[in-house]
Design an enzyme around this catalytic site. Structure first.
Site, short mmCIF file in Angstrom:
data_model
loop_
_atom_site.label_atom_id
_atom_site.label_comp_id
_atom_site.label_asym_id
_atom_site.label_seq_id
_atom_site.Cartn_x
_atom_site.Cartn_y
_atom_site.Cartn_z
CB THR A 134 20.73 8.59 -78.61
OG1 THR A 134 21.13 9.42 -79.75
CG2 THR A 134 19.42 9.07 -78.46
CG HIS A 187 26.00 11.09 -86.64
ND1 HIS A 187 25.26 11.52 -87.43
CD2 HIS A 187 25.13 10.06 -85.87
CE1 HIS A 187 23.84 10.65 -87.39
NE2 HIS A 187 23.90 10.17 -86.25
CG HIS A 243 22.81 14.16 -84.82
ND1 HIS A 243 23.77 13.42 -84.29
CD2 HIS A 243 21.64 13.48 -84.76
CE1 HIS A 243 23.29 12.36 -84.07
NE2 HIS A 243 21.93 12.28 -84.11
CE LYS A 291 16.32 5.26 -83.80
NZ LYS A 291 17.61 4.83 -84.26
NE ARG A 336 15.26 6.35 -79.70
CZ ARG A 336 16.25 6.92 -80.65
NH1 ARG A 336 17.34 6.43 -80.25
NH2 ARG A 336 15.86 7.75 -81.70
CD GLN A 364 10.18 17.07 -80.39
OE1 GLN A 364 10.89 15.86 -80.23
NE2 GLN A 364 10.33 17.38 -81.52
CG ASP A 374 13.31 12.42 -87.98
OD1 ASP A 374 13.45 13.58 -88.09
OD2 ASP A 374 14.02 11.74 -87.25
CE LYS A 404 21.54 6.57 -91.88
NZ LYS A 404 20.84 5.60 -90.66
CE LYS A 461 25.23 5.44 -90.01
NZ LYS A 461 25.50 4.89 -88.54
CB THR A 462 32.94 6.03 -93.80
OG1 THR A 462 33.38 5.59 -92.38
CG2 THR A 462 32.70 7.48 -94.16
#
Length: 420
Positions: free
Chosen positions: A40, A45, A48, A82, A86, A172, A193, A230, A233-234
């Site tokens: 995607t 990041h 993952h 989601k 998307r 999948q 998920d 989360k 994340k920053t």
């Protein structure tokens, strides 16, 4: 400690489709197992990482990892987690992302031996299937009621879900079935998920192989922070594996700033340090938290794994220089990396380059009077060097690469002056 015991101790196992069967399989033979990612973006990041590092743990115990990057499923979009559809990417953008992510993942795994990692792209088989074959050969085996019971689909029924994303779980499942037949792949692992997609794959394998097969699924828990915010994340956004998006210094800083409440969990999740070492670091957190030994170990292990030894040494060098305020040992590129997010003021060709004027114009000092006091009192540093001359001009060697100068006021307040 065997593999499953180690995974349990680390808290990595969240769900298993057949715990006893999985244990028996891993004790009996070396297996192939897979984990997948959809392209995607053109980089993964750190959110993952955990499933792929878990795949590496299997490789370290003699099993063969199959690493899938979804050139086909990436063009569709996984509805998991989601609330809305998307934005579809072009096939060309997806292919670019596939190549970039594949290079990142290849670095994680041993490239030699009987259990050498296999890199696959599901576009290679899904892309060859026409619509009629998809409906007849695959769609026939998965009931609508079965799919509607999946959380990823059921959660979207009220807000709406397209037929495109509705079919994602079948695609999948086709991956699992293909890898089962072509690579004898008996296990799929993924984030929590992905449970619905994994179990759909097992259902398709069972129906397309006379029900005599035995395959397994395992999910990994969602990584969370103790304060409820989360992970990964920053304020600046995600922590990417791509050094151009998140520099090795920023990457190192993310891990070294881990709280005491989270650091041992992350050492267990993400590093390959053994139990004795991690328990020793846990004791250090309890007895000498100010030394931050666990955070340093975590930052070192993760930066070395993703960016290599040289990048780790660079990140440590920048960290030490910024802590001491001595920038002389750093290259201009390292200074730029370390000060990427500090307040910036741009000066043009007609602007005054007198230090006092710049301090005021850049709002480093609130007034000319205060700026003069700051300079004469020795509170102002240019590229790490104290300056006390009120007539000092920002010219010559203080303009690093003729692009920027770093000004420090006091002990910790840094600013970047950029030249137009």
């Amino acid at each position: 400690m065997n593999l499953l015991e180690d995974l349990q101790w680390r808290g990595i196992i969240y769900q298993q489709t057949d715990e006893a069967g999985m244990k028996e399989l891993l004790e009996k033979e070396s297996v192939s197992l897979y984990c997948g990612a959809d392209p995607t973006a053109d980089s993964l990041h750190i959110g993952h990482l955990l499933p792929f590092l878990t795949l590496k743990r299997f490789q370290n115990h003699g099993h063969r990892p199959v690493v899938l990057v979804g050139g086909a499923t990436g063009q569709i979009g996984d509805p998991s987690g989601k609330k809305e559809e998307r934005q579809l990417q072009t096939p060309e953008q997806v292919q670019y992302n596939v190549e970039a992510i594949s290079k990142q993942l290849e670095k994680l795994y041993d490239a030699k031996g009987d259990n050498e990692a296999v890199m696959v792209n599901n576009l290679d088989w899904i892309g060859k299937i026409d619509m009629i074959s998809f409906l007849r050969d695959y769609g026939k085996h998965i009931g609508v009621n079965y799919m509607l019971a999946k959380d990823t689909i059921a959660s979207r029924l009220e807000t709406g879900i397209s037929y495109t994303e509705f079919t994602y779980t079948i695609l999948q499942a086709m991956d699992f079935n293909h890898l089962y037949k072509e690579y004898n792949c008996k296990v799929q692992i993924g984030g929590s998920d992905q449970w619905g997609n994994i179990t759909t794959g097992l259902e398709l394998i069972r129906k397309m192989n006379d029900g005599e097969t035995k395959a397994f699924g395992m999910t990994i828990p969602l990584v969370t922070k103790a304060d409820g915010t989360k992970f990964g994340k920053t304020e600046g956004g995600s922590i990417w594996l791509d050094a151009e998006k998140t520099s090795p210094y920023e990457f190192y800083q993310f891990w070294i700033n881990t709280t005491d409440a989270d650091v041992i969990k992350y050492l267990k999740f993400f590093t390959f340090l053994d139990r004795e070492t991690i328990e020793g670091l846990e004791k250090a957190v309890e007895e000498e938290p100010h030394l931050r030994a666990a955070q340093k170990a975590l930052a070192e292990e993760m930066t070395r794994m993703i960016h290599g030894e040289a990048a780790l040494e660079q990140a440590q060098r920048i960290t030490a220089a910024l802590f001491s305020g001595d920038l002389k040992s750093l290259s201009s590129a390292e200074i730029r990396q370390g000060f990427k997010d500090v307040p910036t003021h741009q000066v043009g060709g007609d602007d005054s380059l007198n230090l006092v004027e710049v301090l005021v114009n850049a709002k480093i000092s609130p007034s000319k009077r205060q700026a003069r006091e700051d300079v004469t009192n020795g509170a102002v540093y240019i590229n790490g060097e104290r300056v006390t001359d009120l007539q000092f001009e920002l010219e010559g060697t203080v303009r690093l690469d003729d692009e920027f100068t770093i000004i420090r006021r006091g002990k910790k307040k840094y600013f970047m002056i950029q030249y137009a």
